[in-house]
Enzyme design. Structure first.
Site, mmCIF file in Angstrom:
data_model
loop_
_atom_site.group_PDB
_atom_site.id
_atom_site.type_symbol
_atom_site.label_atom_id
_atom_site.label_comp_id
_atom_site.label_asym_id
_atom_site.label_seq_id
_atom_site.Cartn_x
_atom_site.Cartn_y
_atom_site.Cartn_z
ATOM 1 N N ARG A 83 -59.773 40.931 66.062
ATOM 2 C CA ARG A 83 -60.300 39.711 65.438
ATOM 3 C C ARG A 83 -60.129 38.558 66.408
ATOM 4 O O ARG A 83 -59.029 38.303 66.886
ATOM 5 C CB ARG A 83 -59.563 39.411 64.127
ATOM 6 C CG ARG A 83 -60.365 38.484 63.206
ATOM 7 C CD ARG A 83 -59.553 38.022 62.007
ATOM 8 N NE ARG A 83 -58.478 37.165 62.440
ATOM 9 C CZ ARG A 83 -57.200 37.267 62.040
ATOM 10 N NH1 ARG A 83 -56.846 38.185 61.172
ATOM 11 N NH2 ARG A 83 -56.290 36.439 62.499
ATOM 12 N N GLU A 99 -57.297 32.524 69.597
ATOM 13 C CA GLU A 99 -56.658 33.701 70.193
ATOM 14 C C GLU A 99 -57.478 34.933 69.863
ATOM 15 O O GLU A 99 -58.332 34.920 68.977
ATOM 16 C CB GLU A 99 -55.222 33.882 69.690
ATOM 17 C CG GLU A 99 -55.135 34.193 68.217
ATOM 18 C CD GLU A 99 -53.839 34.877 67.798
ATOM 19 O OE1 GLU A 99 -53.061 35.329 68.648
ATOM 20 O OE2 GLU A 99 -53.624 34.982 66.578
ATOM 21 N N ASN A 101 -56.855 38.758 68.594
ATOM 22 C CA ASN A 101 -55.859 39.693 68.070
ATOM 23 C C ASN A 101 -56.316 41.116 68.368
ATOM 24 O O ASN A 101 -57.419 41.507 67.976
ATOM 25 C CB ASN A 101 -55.726 39.527 66.558
ATOM 26 C CG ASN A 101 -55.290 38.121 66.182
ATOM 27 O OD1 ASN A 101 -54.122 37.781 66.294
ATOM 28 N ND2 ASN A 101 -56.224 37.288 65.762
ATOM 29 N N SER A 106 -55.375 41.187 60.494
ATOM 30 C CA SER A 106 -55.226 41.324 59.042
ATOM 31 C C SER A 106 -56.382 40.712 58.267
ATOM 32 O O SER A 106 -57.213 39.990 58.815
ATOM 33 C CB SER A 106 -53.899 40.704 58.604
ATOM 34 O OG SER A 106 -53.888 39.370 58.985
ATOM 35 N N LYS A 264 -50.900 36.321 74.646
ATOM 36 C CA LYS A 264 -51.392 34.973 74.969
ATOM 37 C C LYS A 264 -51.419 34.741 76.479
ATOM 38 O O LYS A 264 -52.241 33.993 76.985
ATOM 39 C CB LYS A 264 -50.540 33.950 74.230
ATOM 40 C CG LYS A 264 -50.702 34.148 72.732
ATOM 41 C CD LYS A 264 -50.025 33.149 71.880
ATOM 42 C CE LYS A 264 -50.505 33.270 70.438
ATOM 43 N NZ LYS A 264 -50.201 34.553 69.783
ATOM 44 N N LYS A 318 -47.280 27.687 73.469
ATOM 45 C CA LYS A 318 -47.210 28.988 72.779
ATOM 46 C C LYS A 318 -46.319 29.985 73.526
ATOM 47 O O LYS A 318 -46.548 30.252 74.703
ATOM 48 C CB LYS A 318 -48.604 29.608 72.666
ATOM 49 C CG LYS A 318 -49.583 28.777 71.860
ATOM 50 C CD LYS A 318 -50.865 29.553 71.600
ATOM 51 C CE LYS A 318 -51.826 28.732 70.774
ATOM 52 N NZ LYS A 318 -53.021 29.510 70.382
ATOM 53 N N GLU A 322 -46.676 36.881 68.131
ATOM 54 C CA GLU A 322 -47.790 36.994 67.196
ATOM 55 C C GLU A 322 -47.256 36.807 65.780
ATOM 56 O O GLU A 322 -46.075 36.972 65.535
ATOM 57 C CB GLU A 322 -48.424 38.399 67.264
ATOM 58 C CG GLU A 322 -48.842 38.854 68.641
ATOM 59 C CD GLU A 322 -49.984 38.046 69.195
ATOM 60 O OE1 GLU A 322 -50.838 37.606 68.407
ATOM 61 O OE2 GLU A 322 -50.023 37.830 70.416
ATOM 62 N N GLY A 323 -48.174 36.519 64.869
ATOM 63 C CA GLY A 323 -47.811 36.573 63.453
ATOM 64 C C GLY A 323 -47.566 35.228 62.798
ATOM 65 O O GLY A 323 -47.213 35.174 61.624
ATOM 66 N N ARG A 405 -60.148 30.944 57.228
ATOM 67 C CA ARG A 405 -58.872 30.453 56.700
ATOM 68 C C ARG A 405 -58.899 28.941 56.717
ATOM 69 O O ARG A 405 -59.366 28.338 57.685
ATOM 70 C CB ARG A 405 -57.707 30.950 57.545
ATOM 71 C CG ARG A 405 -57.387 32.404 57.324
ATOM 72 C CD ARG A 405 -56.351 32.904 58.297
ATOM 73 N NE ARG A 405 -56.811 32.840 59.671
ATOM 74 C CZ ARG A 405 -56.077 33.211 60.718
ATOM 75 N NH1 ARG A 405 -54.854 33.615 60.554
ATOM 76 N NH2 ARG A 405 -56.577 33.146 61.925
HETATM 77 P P1 ADP Z 1 -50.342 33.647 66.126
HETATM 78 O O1 ADP Z 1 -50.358 34.833 67.034
HETATM 79 O O2 ADP Z 1 -48.992 33.255 65.682
HETATM 80 O O3 ADP Z 1 -51.345 33.790 65.009
HETATM 81 P P2 ADP Z 1 -52.106 31.542 67.121
HETATM 82 O O4 ADP Z 1 -52.438 31.288 68.532
HETATM 83 O O5 ADP Z 1 -53.214 32.119 66.287
HETATM 84 O O6 ADP Z 1 -50.805 32.452 67.061
HETATM 85 O O7 ADP Z 1 -51.613 30.198 66.469
HETATM 86 C C1 ADP Z 1 -51.207 30.092 65.109
HETATM 87 C C2 ADP Z 1 -51.967 28.965 64.408
HETATM 88 O O8 ADP Z 1 -51.727 27.728 65.099
HETATM 89 C C3 ADP Z 1 -53.480 29.134 64.408
HETATM 90 O O9 ADP Z 1 -53.894 29.912 63.300
HETATM 91 C C4 ADP Z 1 -53.969 27.707 64.347
HETATM 92 O O10 ADP Z 1 -53.998 27.217 63.008
HETATM 93 C C5 ADP Z 1 -52.895 26.945 65.120
HETATM 94 N N1 ADP Z 1 -53.326 26.772 66.515
HETATM 95 C C6 ADP Z 1 -53.129 27.638 67.528
HETATM 96 N N2 ADP Z 1 -53.657 27.196 68.677
HETATM 97 C C7 ADP Z 1 -54.206 25.999 68.401
HETATM 98 C C8 ADP Z 1 -54.903 25.011 69.167
HETATM 99 N N3 ADP Z 1 -55.125 25.189 70.470
HETATM 100 N N4 ADP Z 1 -55.307 23.878 68.541
HETATM 101 C C9 ADP Z 1 -55.068 23.696 67.221
HETATM 102 N N5 ADP Z 1 -54.412 24.576 66.436
HETATM 103 C C10 ADP Z 1 -53.981 25.719 67.012
HETATM 104 MG MG MG Z 2 -53.372 33.713 65.028
#
Ligand code: ADP
Ligand code: MG
Length: 429
Positions: A83, A99, A101, A106, A264, A318, A322-323, A405
């Site tokens: 995804r 990102e 996945n 999920s 990442k 970051k 994950e998660g 979401r």
């Molecule tokens: P994870 O692997 O924990 O899901 P993500 O990279 O998806 O990591 O980040 C978690 C959440 O943080 C995302 O679902 C989003 O809502 C927010 N987020 C992540 N990166 C960004 C960004 N560059 N700008 C704004 N919000 C972000």
């Molecule tokens: Mg995510």
């Protein structure tokens, strides 16, 4: 299910051309993943090996990867259920990838049910709300994922084998998984079993012919819905189970290399100049992908670090996790960067800096645990994709559906299971 949103809001900018754009985008990603896992093999990346020195969890994954490489084991059948997540940046009016996945993507099950729920509600109340249920695109995530799992099972070619879903000990998202497995059984006649990593360690063995046997049953496909977080490996038992599965000839969804491609750090490396060119030939594909990339930097980039110290509100820091719930925002970015500098640069290699995306907020109704609240909200769009290959034969390489979401705009994080967002639908305007 306690998570649902009652009403749609119109989202300007997400026009009907969105589906085409995302299909194109997805194809490119899938191709890239294939080449990524195959040719890059991750071990050749110097960044990956530096991450290994500093991040204990990624390091153990890389150890398993190296062990498998040493045995010259071939992975004829490859299945990826991915995804790719995006946010629509208000200023650029572009979807930027948050990102990709590659493990445990999920909500294919619940996202489809929520789209159905929204269509149903609009059919009942749409006139009053001036909404048309046909504008909520059909969501095929769960049926396409079931199809991909069934096709992989078919390639394995053992009618008595099962699909094994690797689950967490305390699983909070089981209904999403059960819905998928129900379709797998009812539409495709494929049986599945659910096992934790500890159970796989206790009950599993690899036979001399390479078959994976767990609890006496041959496993055709290992479908990971756990194993992406250090919390999933509380003891050596879980790590043994991960290695055991990797050593077997069961189809791993994902294999250890596919899992690592989703980190990442790899996302940040791919965004560097001339890196995509190593994996893709078509210039159009490269241009489309690059357009989705937000600014991504490693912490060796002094300019990026300086900017993040000065204006942390424009960045997300970051770690290799994950998660949900792991990212660092605002003043904590500055503090963490200072701490990393003081600790010495080695630790810093496990982090990436990302440009913060600012989607346009609009008023929405969010329902969680039966309580409805109105708030300013922003959305994150996930596009599901399935990739299945047996040797040179590409069997499936397609987008499968979507996940929308929505979360209150004041919240930094976005996970539904992590408690930050609610499930939603697209409304095409
Ligand atoms: P994870 O692997 O924990 O899901 P993500 O990279 O998806 O990591 O980040 C978690 C959440 O943080 C995302 O679902 C989003 O809502 C927010 N987020 C992540 N990166 C960004 C960004 N560059 N700008 C704004 N919000 C972000
Ligand atoms: Mg995510």
């Amino acid at each position: 299910m306690s998570l649902k949103r009652l009403m749609m809001r119109q989202r300007r900018g997400l026009g009907p051309s969105l589906a085409t754009f995302l299909r194109d985008c997805w194809r490119s990603w899938s191709m890239m993943l294939w080449f990524g896992a195959l040719s890059m093999g991750l071990s050749s990346g110097t960044r990956a090996s530096r991450t290994k020195e500093v991040d204990a969890f990624t390091s153990r994954l890389l150890d398993i990867h190296s062990k498998i490489l040493e045995t010259n084991k071939t992975e004829d059948i490859r299945l990826g259920l991915h995804r790719s997540d995006y946010m629509l940046d208000a200023e650029a009016n572009l979807l930027f990838q948050i990102e990709l996945n590659t493990i445990s993507s999920s909500f294919p099950g619940l996202s489809c049910l929520v789209s159905e729920l929204h269509r149903n509600l609009i059919n009942h109340y749409g006139k009053d709300l001036e909404l048309d249920s046909r504008r909520v695109p059909g969501n095929t995530a769960v049926s396409r994922y079931a199809e991909a799992l069934a096709k992989a099972w078919n390639e394995y070619n053992n009618s008595s084998a099962v699909v094994m879903v690797v689950v967490q000990t305390e699983e909070h998202n089981m209904y999403d998984q059960h819905w998928l497995c129900t379709l797998l059984r009812e539409i495709h006649g494929v049986a599945s079993v659910r096992k934790t990593l500890a159970e796989i360690d206790a009950e599993g063995q690899v036979l001399p012919d390479g078959n994976l046997l767990v609890g006496g049953q041959t496993v055709a496909v290992v479908y990971f819905r756990a194993g992406y977080s250090p919390n999933d490996y509380p003891s050596q038992s879980e790590w043994r189970a991960r290695l055991l599965m990797e050593q077997s000839n069961a189809i791993k969804c994902p294999s250890i290399s596919y899992h690592l491609v989703g980190t990442k750090k790899i996302q940040q490396e791919l965004a560097k100049p001339n890196v995509l060119e190593r994996f893709l030939e078509n210039e159009d594909d490269i241009a489309k992908l690059r357009k989705c990339f937000a600014g991504l930097w490693n912490l060796e980039n002094a300019d990026a670090v300086k900017s993040a110290m000065e204006r942390p509100e424009f960045f997300v820091l970051k770690p290799q996790r994950e998660g949900g719930g792991n990212n660092i925002y605002g003043d904590n970015i500055r503090e963490t960067l200072i701490r990393l500098q003081q600790d010495g640069s080695e630790q810093a290699a496990a982090y990436i800096l990302m440009q913060r995306i600012f989607p346009k907020a609009s008023l929405a109704y969010l329902v969680r645990k039966g309580i409805c609240r109105q708030d300013h909200a922003i959305s994150e769009l996930g596009i599901y994709g399935a990739y299945l290959r047996n040797k040179d034969k590409a069997i499936m390489n397609d987008q499968c559906g979507y996940l929308m979401r929505t979360k209150v705009s004041s919240s930094n994080e976005g996970g539904v299971a992590a408690g930050f967002a609610v499930l939603d639908s697209i409304y095409l305007t």
